[in-house]
Design an enzyme around this catalytic site. Structure first.
Site, short mmCIF file in Angstrom:
data_model
loop_
_atom_site.label_atom_id
_atom_site.label_comp_id
_atom_site.label_asym_id
_atom_site.label_seq_id
_atom_site.Cartn_x
_atom_site.Cartn_y
_atom_site.Cartn_z
N CYS A 245 0.83 -1.21 0.00
CA CYS A 245 0.00 0.00 0.00
C CYS A 245 0.86 1.26 0.00
CB CYS A 245 -0.93 -0.02 1.23
SG CYS A 245 -1.95 1.43 1.35
N CYS B 223 -1.63 1.70 -3.01
CA CYS B 223 -2.60 2.78 -2.82
C CYS B 223 -1.99 4.19 -2.82
CB CYS B 223 -3.32 2.62 -1.48
SG CYS B 223 -3.44 0.95 -0.85
N LYS C 74 0.09 5.32 -5.99
CA LYS C 74 -0.90 5.30 -7.07
C LYS C 74 -1.78 6.55 -7.01
CE LYS C 74 -4.76 3.83 -6.20
NZ LYS C 74 -5.47 2.57 -6.14
N TYR D 214 -9.00 -3.27 -11.39
CA TYR D 214 -8.90 -1.85 -11.06
C TYR D 214 -7.48 -1.31 -11.24
CZ TYR D 214 -6.88 -2.68 -6.37
OH TYR D 214 -6.07 -3.03 -5.32
N GLU E 267 -6.76 1.98 -13.43
CA GLU E 267 -6.15 3.16 -12.80
C GLU E 267 -4.87 3.58 -13.52
OE1 GLU E 267 -7.83 2.65 -8.25
OE2 GLU E 267 -5.87 1.81 -8.70
N HIS F 162 -26.67 21.53 -1.37
CA HIS F 162 -26.79 22.11 -2.70
C HIS F 162 -25.78 23.24 -2.88
CE1 HIS F 162 -28.82 22.98 -6.42
NE2 HIS F 162 -28.85 24.25 -6.11
N GLU G 212 -25.87 15.33 -3.75
CA GLU G 212 -27.29 15.51 -3.41
C GLU G 212 -28.19 14.66 -4.31
OE1 GLU G 212 -29.12 19.39 -4.14
OE2 GLU G 212 -27.51 19.87 -5.55
C1 FAD Z 1 -1.09 -0.90 -7.61
C2 FAD Z 1 -1.93 -1.20 -6.39
C3 FAD Z 1 -2.86 -0.29 -5.99
C4 FAD Z 1 -3.64 -0.54 -4.87
N1 FAD Z 1 -4.58 0.38 -4.50
C5 FAD Z 1 -5.35 0.16 -3.42
C6 FAD Z 1 -6.30 1.12 -3.01
O1 FAD Z 1 -6.46 2.18 -3.62
N2 FAD Z 1 -7.04 0.86 -1.91
C7 FAD Z 1 -6.90 -0.31 -1.19
O2 FAD Z 1 -7.59 -0.50 -0.19
N3 FAD Z 1 -6.00 -1.25 -1.58
C8 FAD Z 1 -5.23 -1.04 -2.67
N4 FAD Z 1 -4.29 -1.98 -3.04
C9 FAD Z 1 -4.22 -3.25 -2.28
C10 FAD Z 1 -3.43 -3.09 -0.98
O3 FAD Z 1 -2.17 -2.53 -1.27
C11 FAD Z 1 -3.29 -4.44 -0.32
O4 FAD Z 1 -4.56 -5.02 -0.14
C12 FAD Z 1 -2.62 -4.32 1.05
O5 FAD Z 1 -1.35 -3.74 0.95
C13 FAD Z 1 -2.52 -5.70 1.69
O6 FAD Z 1 -1.84 -5.61 2.91
P1 FAD Z 1 -1.05 -6.87 3.47
O7 FAD Z 1 -0.58 -6.49 4.84
O8 FAD Z 1 -1.84 -8.09 3.31
O9 FAD Z 1 0.20 -7.06 2.49
P2 FAD Z 1 1.32 -6.01 1.98
O10 FAD Z 1 0.95 -4.61 2.23
O11 FAD Z 1 1.59 -6.44 0.61
O12 FAD Z 1 2.55 -6.35 2.91
C14 FAD Z 1 3.23 -7.57 2.85
C15 FAD Z 1 4.68 -7.31 3.25
O13 FAD Z 1 5.30 -8.56 3.51
C16 FAD Z 1 6.64 -8.50 3.02
N5 FAD Z 1 7.08 -9.89 2.84
C17 FAD Z 1 6.56 -10.82 1.99
N6 FAD Z 1 7.19 -12.00 2.18
C18 FAD Z 1 8.10 -11.80 3.15
C19 FAD Z 1 9.05 -12.64 3.78
N7 FAD Z 1 9.14 -13.94 3.49
N8 FAD Z 1 9.88 -12.11 4.73
C20 FAD Z 1 9.76 -10.80 5.07
N9 FAD Z 1 8.89 -9.96 4.52
C21 FAD Z 1 8.06 -10.46 3.57
C22 FAD Z 1 6.51 -7.72 1.74
O14 FAD Z 1 7.76 -7.18 1.36
C23 FAD Z 1 5.49 -6.64 2.15
O15 FAD Z 1 6.13 -5.50 2.66
C24 FAD Z 1 -3.48 -1.75 -4.15
C25 FAD Z 1 -2.52 -2.69 -4.55
C26 FAD Z 1 -1.75 -2.42 -5.67
C27 FAD Z 1 -0.73 -3.42 -6.10
#
Ligand code: FAD
Length: 451
Positions: free
Chosen positions: A43, A48, A51, A177, A181, A435, A440
């Site tokens: 994110c 997010c 983006k 999406y 986007e 308004h 609205e």
């Molecule tokens: C281009 C794009 C736009 C998006 N826009 C939106 C939006 O507008 N609104 C919205 O709600 N959501 C959006 N999302 C989705 C949102 O980013 C994800 O749903 C959210 O980040 C999920 O959170 P998470 O904690 O599950 O995983 P992540 O945020 O992906 O975090 C996972 C972390 O784990 C780390 N990791 C993975 N494996 C290992 C490992 N073995 N050892 C150590 N670290 C590791 C990764 O490096 C990462 O930092 C978007 C996603 C993308 C790709």
């Protein structure tokens, strides 16, 4: 929990992992979080936040052209892409430091590196072995790149945030999406954009009226949007990507962005070895309390393959921390009526059921309105806004609200509260409008649509 180094080791410092670890530590748990890339996860770094900054950056061209209708003379605007990209990078670096501060002040130990599960209570990072009562998998998801010849000449959304220089001609492949986007971002920044989707209409999970309406608006903006079309191969000619399309035609571009889906990131985590059940997509199978098939191993966020949204990952992480470490009896995250926005141009906001979903179990009345936003009436723009309400004919409950138009996300967030409270169409009708606003219209739609 005695005898272990940690109460909780979290793998992944993204939305879900950061929220769970800092809240668990706040309740007094001994917590470590392992991150192999950047704090804040997808994110903050490649999702997010950057983006939305790019969406804002790409809208100025249109804003400048609208300004002329209001008497402003600005000359020929030009974009310094490296300035935009650099400022975005600086803002993300600031957020990374904010996350480091938040975790540090909560007492969470941050460990850099790749985390790997070695057993129900053991995680390895490099040469370190961590012994813990529980493990939380919060590793997120990763882009899926289709297996076509020349795929190495394409990029995923991860790389789209760091392009140098800005490509003149871009092909965006995908109908979700992220594809929509990025097509809007590149178009707004001045690139020549083609978007392909293999199905007959993109944005599959959204209301059909929204999908057809936004497709028309996106085309008006100049994106060459083609459905029932895909790329079958990519070859390089100098720096040009020569794309062979499924109708046999050829498209020459400077950049191919594959936005063709994301899969839970569980490869190389050692989960199968530890006995953790995964689904066909590689997602961790969890029960309603986010516990996997191994009782000491939990998972939240994109990696459990439910709804891939930041607020959902936050809610799941928070639930785990509150119930397991805060001893609180809080309700489970509710997946019904989760509002979402697509920051397409124009944007989409939606909450509740689509018309098709509603018709499965309900008799429905549909209200729909389309109009030219007031702000654009003094400009050459022919962009329109669309709003739609899906109402249960039996009990008058509003089942779905859908919008395409400026500030759709901001407007739908408020309506999501109304839907959560079970608002009826009569409640909407009795609400006094603000308004003049576009919003609205949601409380003044009186005539049902005859289809
Ligand atoms: C281009 C794009 C736009 C998006 N826009 C939106 C939006 O507008 N609104 C919205 O709600 N959501 C959006 N999302 C989705 C949102 O980013 C994800 O749903 C959210 O980040 C999920 O959170 P998470 O904690 O599950 O995983 P992540 O945020 O992906 O975090 C996972 C972390 O784990 C780390 N990791 C993975 N494996 C290992 C490992 N073995 N050892 C150590 N670290 C590791 C990764 O490096 C990462 O930092 C978007 C996603 C993308 C790709």
């Amino acid at each position: 929990m005695g005898g272990t180094q940690y109460d909780l080791v979290v793998i992944g410092a993204g939305s879900g992992g950061v929220r769970a670890s800092r809240m668990a530590a706040g309740f007094g748990a001994r917590v470590a979080v392992i991150e192999e890339r950047d704090l804040g996860g997808t994110c903050v770094n490649v999702g997010c936040v950057p983006k939305k900054l790019f969406v804002h950056g790409s809208q100025f061209r249109t804003d400048f052209s609208h300004a002329a209708g209001y008497g402003w003379e600005l000359g020929e605007p030009s974009l310094d892409w490296s300035e935009l990209r650099g400022n975005k990078d600086r803002e993300i670096a600031r957020l990374n430091r904010v996350y480091e501060g938040i975790l540090g002040s909560a007492g969470v130990e941050i460990i850099e590196g790749h985390g790997r599960v070695e057993g129900p209570h053991t995680v390895c990072v490099g040469k370190r072995t961590l012994n813990t009562a529980s493990i939380l998998i919060a590793t997120g998801s990763w882009p899926v790149m289709p297996a076509i010849p020349g795929i190495e000449h394409a990029i995923s959304s991860n790389e789209a945030f760091h392009l140098a220089p800005l490509p003149e001609r871009v092909l965006v492949v995908g109908g979700g999406y992220i594809a929509v986007e990025f097509a809007g971002i590149f178009q707004g920044l001045g690139c020549q954009v083609t978007q392909l989707y293999r199905g007959d209409l993109f944005l599959r999970r959204f209301d059909r009226d929204v999908r057809t309406f936004v497709a028309e608006e996106i085309r008006k903006k100049g994106v060459d949007l083609r459905f029932s079309m895909n790329v079958s191969s990519i070859t390089l000619e100098g720096a040009t990507r020569v794309c062979r399309l499924t109708d046999g035609s050829e498209l020459r571009v400077d950049c191919v962005l594959m936005a063709t889906g994301r899969r839970p990131l569980t490869a190389g985590l050692g989960l199968e070895g530890a006995g953790v059940a995964l689904n066909a997509q590689g997602g961790v199978v969890v029960n309603e309390d986010y516990v996997s098939s191994v009782p000491s191993i939990l998972a939240v966020g994109d990696v459990i393959d439910r709804l891939q949204l930041t607020p959902v990952a936050l809610a799941e992480g928070m639930y785990v921390a509150r119930t397991r470490y805060g001893g609180l009896d809080v309700p489970r995250p509710d997946y019904a009526n989760i509002p979402t926005a697509i920051f397409s141009q124009p944007p989409i906001g939606t909450v509740g059921l689509t018309e098709a979903q509603a018709r499965v179990d309900h008799q429905v009345t549909i209200y729909r309105s389309s109009f030219r936003p007031l702000k654009l009436t003094m400009t050459d723009a022919n962009e329109r806004t669309m709003m739609k309400l899906v109402v249960d004919r039996e009990d008058d409950r509003v089942l779905g609200c859908h919008m395409v138009g400026p500030e759709a996300g901001e407007i739908i967030q408020g309506l999501a509260i109304a839907l959560k409270c079970g608002a009826t169409k009569a409640d909407f009708d009795q609400t006094v409008g603000i308004h003049p606003t576009a919003a609205e219209e949601f409380v003044t739609m009186r005539t049902a649509v005859q289809d």
